[in-house]
Each structure stands twice: as structure tokens, then as C-alpha cells.
Design an enzyme around this catalytic site. Structure first.
Site, PDB file in Angstrom:
ATOM      1  CG  ASP A 103      -1.799  -1.261   1.226  1.00 18.83           C
ATOM      2  OD1 ASP A 103      -2.213  -1.710   0.147  1.00 18.83           O
ATOM      3  OD2 ASP A 103      -1.977  -1.843   2.323  1.00 18.83           O
ATOM      4  NE  ARG A 104       2.611   2.463  -5.175  1.00 12.28           N
ATOM      5  CZ  ARG A 104       2.522   1.230  -5.691  1.00 12.28           C
ATOM      6  NH1 ARG A 104       2.681   0.164  -4.924  1.00 12.28           N
ATOM      7  NH2 ARG A 104       2.281   1.077  -6.977  1.00 12.28           N
TER       8      ARG A 104
END
Ligand SMILES: Cc1cc2nc3c(=O)[nH]c(=O)nc-3n(C[C@H](O)[C@H](O)[C@H](O)COP(=O)(O)O)c2cc1C
Length: 215
Positions: free
Chosen positions: A193-194
Site C-alpha cells: 500500500d505504498r
């Protein structure tokens, strides 16, 4: 094409980079990551390829790939032509940035520091370890200079080969090693999710300081 690029998305989940795994100095971690990249990256990826940025006398950046040939406590060693575009940049501005990208491991390492030439002895040793045709090509090719055609390049190579039928080629004086003396090393590990991990080491008068950076 733009839509395709916008929709290319990979969720990184190979590994994490946590303070509990880190030492006081970054060079052993860089060595460990490099070894893992050499082991795990699938051929024909060259895990020792790094994107090297230099800056010219007008402050304009230039990037290219070179191969890491030694990793020392003091720096990264690579070889090139001293008269090339990068060689001219380094005379005017002896700073460089090298970036490794190991996609299979979802990792990036950024190294920044000062550029200096290695000793003539070190350059000689590496030059003579190279295959003969690589050494001859290095003599035949005035790196980064315009050549009229492929034919001209090949005929230069033929000439150099003929000149060295019975002699061992000497290292050209304008070809040799550079050391990128490391002042900053940043390790990036992709996370889901970055929310990636980034650990930044900065060289101090004695040893290294360390900080976590927001992704
Ligand atoms: C995989 C790969 C490895 C390379 N390794 C080197 C190298 O070790 N030394 C080098 O001078 N050029 C190497 N090159 C060529 C450079 O990218 C570049 O074309 C050349 O050094 C001239 O750059 P310059 O005009 O900016 O000086 C490599 C290119 C690639 C794609």
C-alpha cells in the site's frame, strides 16, 4: 499508452526494513543487499548495474548505467574513460549519485558522494583482468566522441587488433577507475500500500548517523 502506464501498479510485499535489523554503519547492509540481488535476481539482470548521475559545468544532470566493480568501506568502484562526458563532468564537479534498482527484491539503494580516481596500480590490475577483446575495444573506442559510422568503429578495432597481435595491450592513460566515496546511503524497501521503508545513513566525522524517512 498513458492510460496503460497510469494503471501499471505493483503492491510491494517481499520484505520489510526495520530498525531492529540495522547496524550502526550502512556498508555491510549494502553488501548484503547486493549479494542477495546477485543471488535472487533472475539472469540476465546485472545486479551490479547502477544508474550513475553526474552534473556538468552548467549544473545540468546527466545519467547513465555503469557496472559496480568493487564495494569497499570507502566507496563504490567503477571503470570508465576519463575523457568521456562523465569524466569531463567529474573534473568540473566531482560529485555523483549512484542508484541501484533490484525489482525482484522490491529494493532501491541510493548512494551519493565525492568522486575521485583510483590509483594507476588499481586501474592497471583491473584492466589486465579483463578479456583481451574488451581491453582492445577500450583502446579503439574514444568514449562519448562522435564516430562517423559503425564501419569506422570496426575498422578502428581491426587496426588496434593488428597492432597488438604480438604484444599485451597497455592500459590507456585516459581509462581507469573511479571511487564514489559514500557520504549518504539510502535503503528503500517496498511495502504494501505504498507505505514503504526508507532508511537514510549520513556519513559523520566518525561513523554514520541514521534516520527513517517518510516514503
Ligand atoms: C548494463 C550497462 C553497463 C554499462 N557499464 C559501463 C561501465 O562500467 N563503464 C562505462 O564507462 N560505461 C558503461 N556503460 C555505458 C554507459 O551507460 C555510457 O553509455 C558510457 O559510459 C558513456 O557515458 P557518458 O557519455 O555519459 O560518459 C554501460 C551501459 C549499460 C547499459
Amino acid at each position: 499508452m498513458s492510460e496503460y502506464l497510469q494503471n501499471m501498479r505493483r503492491n510491494y510485499q517481499c520484505d520489510a526494513l526495520l530498525e531492529s535489523q540495522l547496524g550502526d554503519e550502512p556498508v555491510s547492509l549494502l553488501q548484503a543487499w547486493l549479494l542477495q540481488a546477485i543471488e535472487y535476481e533472475v539472469a540476465p539482470v546485472e545486479a551490479n548495474a547502477m544508474f550513475l548521475a553526474s552534473v556538468d559545468g552548467y549544473g545540468r544532470p546527466h545519467g547513465r548505467v555503469v557496472l559496480l566493480k568493487a564495494l569497499e568501506a570507502e566507496g563504490l568502484i567503477f571503470y570508465s574513460h576519463y575523457g568521456s562526458a562523465k569524466g569531463v563532468d567529474f573534473v568540473l564537479n566531482p560529485y555523483a549519485a549512484a542508484t541501484f534498482h533490484w525489482p525482484g527484491l522490491e529494493r532501491q539503494v541510493r548512494v551519493e558522494g565525492v568522486i575521485e580516481r583510483v590509483t594507476a596500480d588499481e586501474s592497471d590490475r583491473y584492466f589486465h583482468s579483463r578479456p583481451l577483446l574488451s581491453r582492445l575495444a577500450c583502446i579503439a573506442s574514444p568514449q562519448s566522441q562522435p564516430v562517423a559510422s559503425r564501419d569506422e568503429l570496426e575498422s578502428r578495432m581491426d587496426q588496434v587488433q593488428q597492432q597488438h597481435v604480438q604484444s599485451v595491450p597497455a592500459r590507456p592513460q585516459d581509462w581507469g577507475g573511479y571511487r564514489l566515496s559514500m557520504q549518504r546511503i539510502e535503503f528503500w524497501q517496498g511495502r504494501p500500500d505504498r507505505l514503504h521503508d526508507r532508511i537514510n545513513y549520513l556519513k559523520q566525522d566518525s561513523g554514520w548517523s541514521r534516520e527513517r524517512l517518510a516514503p
